[in-house]
Each structure stands twice: as structure tokens, then as C-alpha cells.
Design an enzyme around this catalytic site. Sequence first.
Site, short mmCIF file in Angstrom:
data_model
loop_
_atom_site.label_atom_id
_atom_site.label_comp_id
_atom_site.label_asym_id
_atom_site.label_seq_id
_atom_site.Cartn_x
_atom_site.Cartn_y
_atom_site.Cartn_z
N VAL A 183 40.43 37.82 36.95
CA VAL A 183 39.52 37.48 35.75
C VAL A 183 39.89 35.78 35.60
CG1 VAL A 183 41.00 38.09 33.78
CG2 VAL A 183 38.46 37.66 33.60
N GLY A 184 41.21 35.52 35.59
CA GLY A 184 41.76 34.04 35.57
C GLY A 184 41.28 33.32 36.55
N ASP B 281 54.91 39.49 32.64
CA ASP B 281 54.28 39.95 33.57
C ASP B 281 54.17 38.71 34.44
OD1 ASP B 281 53.10 42.04 35.45
OD2 ASP B 281 51.53 41.15 34.87
N ILE C 117 51.38 38.14 29.21
CA ILE C 117 50.67 38.59 30.23
C ILE C 117 49.39 37.66 30.74
CG2 ILE C 117 50.82 41.32 29.97
CD1 ILE C 117 47.68 39.73 29.13
N HIS D 148 54.00 40.19 38.04
CA HIS D 148 52.30 39.87 37.89
C HIS D 148 51.73 41.15 38.48
CE1 HIS D 148 49.36 36.63 37.94
NE2 HIS D 148 48.53 37.66 37.61
N ARG E 274 37.15 34.58 15.99
CA ARG E 274 36.22 35.59 16.74
C ARG E 274 35.98 36.87 15.65
NH1 ARG E 274 35.27 34.40 22.08
NH2 ARG E 274 36.48 32.39 22.63
P1 NDP Z 1 38.78 36.08 27.99
O1 NDP Z 1 37.89 34.84 28.40
O2 NDP Z 1 37.91 37.35 27.34
O3 NDP Z 1 39.69 35.66 26.74
C1 NDP Z 1 40.76 34.33 27.02
C2 NDP Z 1 41.01 34.12 25.42
O4 NDP Z 1 41.91 33.04 25.49
C3 NDP Z 1 39.83 33.60 24.57
O5 NDP Z 1 39.72 34.47 23.58
C4 NDP Z 1 40.23 32.24 24.06
O6 NDP Z 1 39.77 31.97 22.82
C5 NDP Z 1 41.62 32.17 24.39
N1 NDP Z 1 42.09 30.92 24.21
C6 NDP Z 1 42.11 29.91 25.37
N2 NDP Z 1 42.73 28.82 25.06
C7 NDP Z 1 43.50 29.08 24.01
C8 NDP Z 1 44.37 28.48 23.22
N3 NDP Z 1 44.72 27.07 23.47
N4 NDP Z 1 45.06 29.29 22.26
C9 NDP Z 1 44.64 30.56 21.94
N5 NDP Z 1 43.71 31.18 22.49
C10 NDP Z 1 43.05 30.47 23.57
O7 NDP Z 1 39.72 36.66 29.22
P2 NDP Z 1 40.44 37.89 29.51
O8 NDP Z 1 40.86 38.55 27.84
O9 NDP Z 1 39.78 38.59 30.36
O10 NDP Z 1 41.66 37.38 30.31
C11 NDP Z 1 42.62 36.49 29.82
C12 NDP Z 1 43.55 35.82 30.49
O11 NDP Z 1 44.55 36.86 31.00
C13 NDP Z 1 43.06 35.37 32.10
O12 NDP Z 1 42.34 34.38 32.01
C14 NDP Z 1 44.37 35.68 33.05
O13 NDP Z 1 44.71 34.28 32.94
C15 NDP Z 1 45.28 36.47 32.24
N6 NDP Z 1 45.31 37.92 32.95
C16 NDP Z 1 46.41 38.34 33.57
C17 NDP Z 1 46.49 39.34 34.16
C18 NDP Z 1 47.96 39.78 34.76
O14 NDP Z 1 47.86 40.48 35.72
N7 NDP Z 1 48.95 39.47 34.26
C19 NDP Z 1 45.56 40.25 34.43
C20 NDP Z 1 44.43 39.78 33.72
C21 NDP Z 1 44.17 38.77 33.05
P3 NDP Z 1 39.34 30.72 22.36
O15 NDP Z 1 38.19 30.23 23.08
O16 NDP Z 1 38.66 31.02 20.96
O17 NDP Z 1 40.44 29.67 22.35
C1 DGY Z 2 43.83 38.13 36.47
O1 DGY Z 2 42.79 38.77 36.57
O2 DGY Z 2 43.74 37.15 36.01
C2 DGY Z 2 45.32 38.53 37.16
O3 DGY Z 2 46.23 37.63 36.91
C3 DGY Z 2 45.14 38.72 38.60
O4 DGY Z 2 45.92 39.55 39.18
#
Ligand code: NDP
Ligand code: DGY
Length: 331
Positions: free
Chosen positions: A83-84, A271, A245, A295, A190
Site C-alpha cells: 500500500v505504501g 516490523d 509497522i 517487514h 479524522r
Molecule cells: P492510509 O493512507 O490509510 O493511512 C495513512 C495515515 O498516515 C493517514 O491517517 C495519515 O493521516 C497518516 N499520516 C501521514 N503523515 C502523518 C504524520 N506526519 N503524522 C501522523 N500521521 C500521519 O494508509 P494505510 O493505513 O493503508 O497504510 C499506512 C502505512 O503503513 C503504509 O503507507 C505503509 O508505509 C505501512 N505499511 C506497512 C506494512 C508492513 O508490512 N509493515 C504493511 C502495510 C502498510 P493524515 O493525512 O491526517 O496525516
Molecule cells: C506495504 O504494504 O506498504 C508493505 O510495507 C508491503 O510489504
Amino acid sequence: MSELPKLPKVYAAISMPLEGMNRLRKLCQVTVHEGNQDPTRQEFLDGARGMDALIVCPKTMTVDKELLDTAGSQLKVIVTHSVGLDHIDIDLCKERGVKVGHTPDVLTTATAEQGVALLMATARRIQECIRAVKDGVWGTVWDNAMWLAGKEIAGSVIGIVGLGRIGLAIAKRLAAFDVSKILYTGRNLRPESADPIGAEFVTFDQLLEQSDFVVVACSVNDSNKGLFDEAAFKKMKNTAILVNISRGVVVDQDALYNALKSGEIGAAGLDVTTPEPLPTSSPLLTLPNCLVTPHIATCTVTTRNAMCELIVDNILAGLEGRSLKTPAFLY
Ligand code: NDP
Ligand code: DGY
């Protein structure tokens, strides 16, 4: 004799479940990077050359000018196994007319469960418990009532940094542990996510000061690289547990090491790290109060299959000139 139409060429820099890949193979000429190691940068560039579509993942596969230039102007679509999007130059892809897809939603549950697993494992010192059993030091437990004493989730204050899809899924799961309060911070309020679970918006500093567990679930951007630095750790409770994470770059790892070593904070469950893989010589790995997983948060059979299906849907849509199912940006 008329020439057979050429199949579009796809380079998958990560190997994925066979079922989804076989669907792609019926319609495309697919080259997959094999093996347990990510491709080197050179292998990644070589693999991308001349392709119509690319499947990439965040670990080492930066999508930048060099990659797009090397791939060539026939490149139509890039889909990331994540997703990232922090490894992709989105503006440049837009400029070049290359569509970008990602895998939101289907991985939220698995990632949230890993976040909760890390939180519970650090709270109950599972890493130290396993070592104590294996090292044969178990036996002193009844002599010292506080041996390997952990931290309870019930009654605690949970602080979520980034109440997006994953942050919310973690908060919902932790709410079932009878926590006293859920706080969250981010760039925006939010209410649609926070109100149903009674989560309260606070500043980053307030969250650090008040939380017993700080869970980092934000996406990475310029506002949060190195957010957890020496000053941030000083504001946290000495007993606080940090779970990350999100991405390694949100945390200054030297500052984290010092904070864990000196007792500035209680423990950490990560992670994600910088770099990945984390070298086995990393000082973090010498600490009993730091638990690191590779990860792997999305890695359940269900989720990895769902990610693969979504990636294939997006690749085929991009190659056929249709809108992607889960685009990273709209055209
Ligand atoms: P979303 O886009 O739904 O959520 C991202 C959140 O991050 C938003 O609520 C946003 O809020 C917040 N955010 C951005 N900048 C800041 C900041 N400076 N301070 C606090 N909050 C902030 O994404 P997902 O929840 O689907 O995924 C989030 C992240 O998790 C991914 O981008 C990825 O990097 C990571 N991830 C890691 C995985 C792993 O394997 N460990 C697996 C999946 C995801 P706002 O805009 O209000 O700031
Ligand atoms: C994500 O979805 O951003 C995870 O880090 C991929 O493994």
C-alpha cells in the site's frame, strides 16, 4: 501468414503466489525475479528494460528517473506489492503517463494483526521468555515474583500515530482489551474513524507524553521522516512501548537504541527498519527489550494471495488501457 500479436512483457521483481501469476502468464510474457534475495539495483534495472509493465515492492525497488529511463517509453503501468508508495516518484510517473497501482485494504487486517502481535509480544516480554526457557534459566521464577514481569494492555492509554486504514484497524482491535483511552495524531482530524471508537485527537507531543503504547501506523512523507528522534523519546513515559509497522525512516534508530538502553522508554517492537534487511550487527539486536520482525506484516496466506490477485487485476487493466482497480493517483 499473418504475424501473431505480441504478448505484453511484464517484469515481476518479486515472486508471488502461483495461482495469480498463472492468470497473468496466460495473457502476458512474464519474467519473474527468482530467489530469496531482492534483486540488486542493477538486476532491477536490467529486469525493467523494455517492459510494458512492472511489479515492484518497497524494500529495495526505488522507482525514479533512472528506472523509468531504463525501462523505456513503452512502459504503461507499475504496480507495487504494497500500500505504501514512498519508494515511487509519483509525480514523475504522472508526468510520463505511467499508471501506478498499489494494494490498499486487502492487507489491512494482516498488518493490524502483526501490529497487535508486536505490541503483545513486547508487553509480555516474549522474546526474553523464550530465551529464558531455551537457556535453562527458568526455575527462578517462583523465587522472584517480578521475574520477567510484563505490562498490561487493559487500563492503558494507546497512542496511534496515523489513524488511517491500518491505524484504525489496530485501534479497533486494542479497544477490545479494555484500554482506558485511545489517542491519535496526524496532519488532520479524522472524526469519521475516531468517533465510533471514541478516539481523541491530540498533538504529537501530547500523544508521546500520555501514551503507554505508541503505535506508528502512518504513511511516510516529508513531514514524518525521523519523527521519533532523541527529543521525542525524552517526552515518552519511561515504561512506554513503541510499535512501528509503518516504515523504518520514521524512527531515528540510533536515538531509539539509546532510549531503549538507558531506560528512557520501556521496549520496542519493529516490523520495519533502516536498512532492510537489518544487519545482524545492528546494536538494536543486542537489546532484550527490542523485538524485530523482517517487514512481514502482510505475510499471511490469505493476504498475500489477495495482494497478488489485485496486482494482476491492476496490471491487466493498465495494459489494456482501462482504469486501475486501486490506482495510486487518478488521471
Ligand atoms: P492510509 O493512507 O490509510 O493511512 C495513512 C495515515 O498516515 C493517514 O491517517 C495519515 O493521516 C497518516 N499520516 C501521514 N503523515 C502523518 C504524520 N506526519 N503524522 C501522523 N500521521 C500521519 O494508509 P494505510 O493505513 O493503508 O497504510 C499506512 C502505512 O503503513 C503504509 O503507507 C505503509 O508505509 C505501512 N505499511 C506497512 C506494512 C508492513 O508490512 N509493515 C504493511 C502495510 C502498510 P493524515 O493525512 O491526517 O496525516
Ligand atoms: C506495504 O504494504 O506498504 C508493505 O510495507 C508491503 O510489504
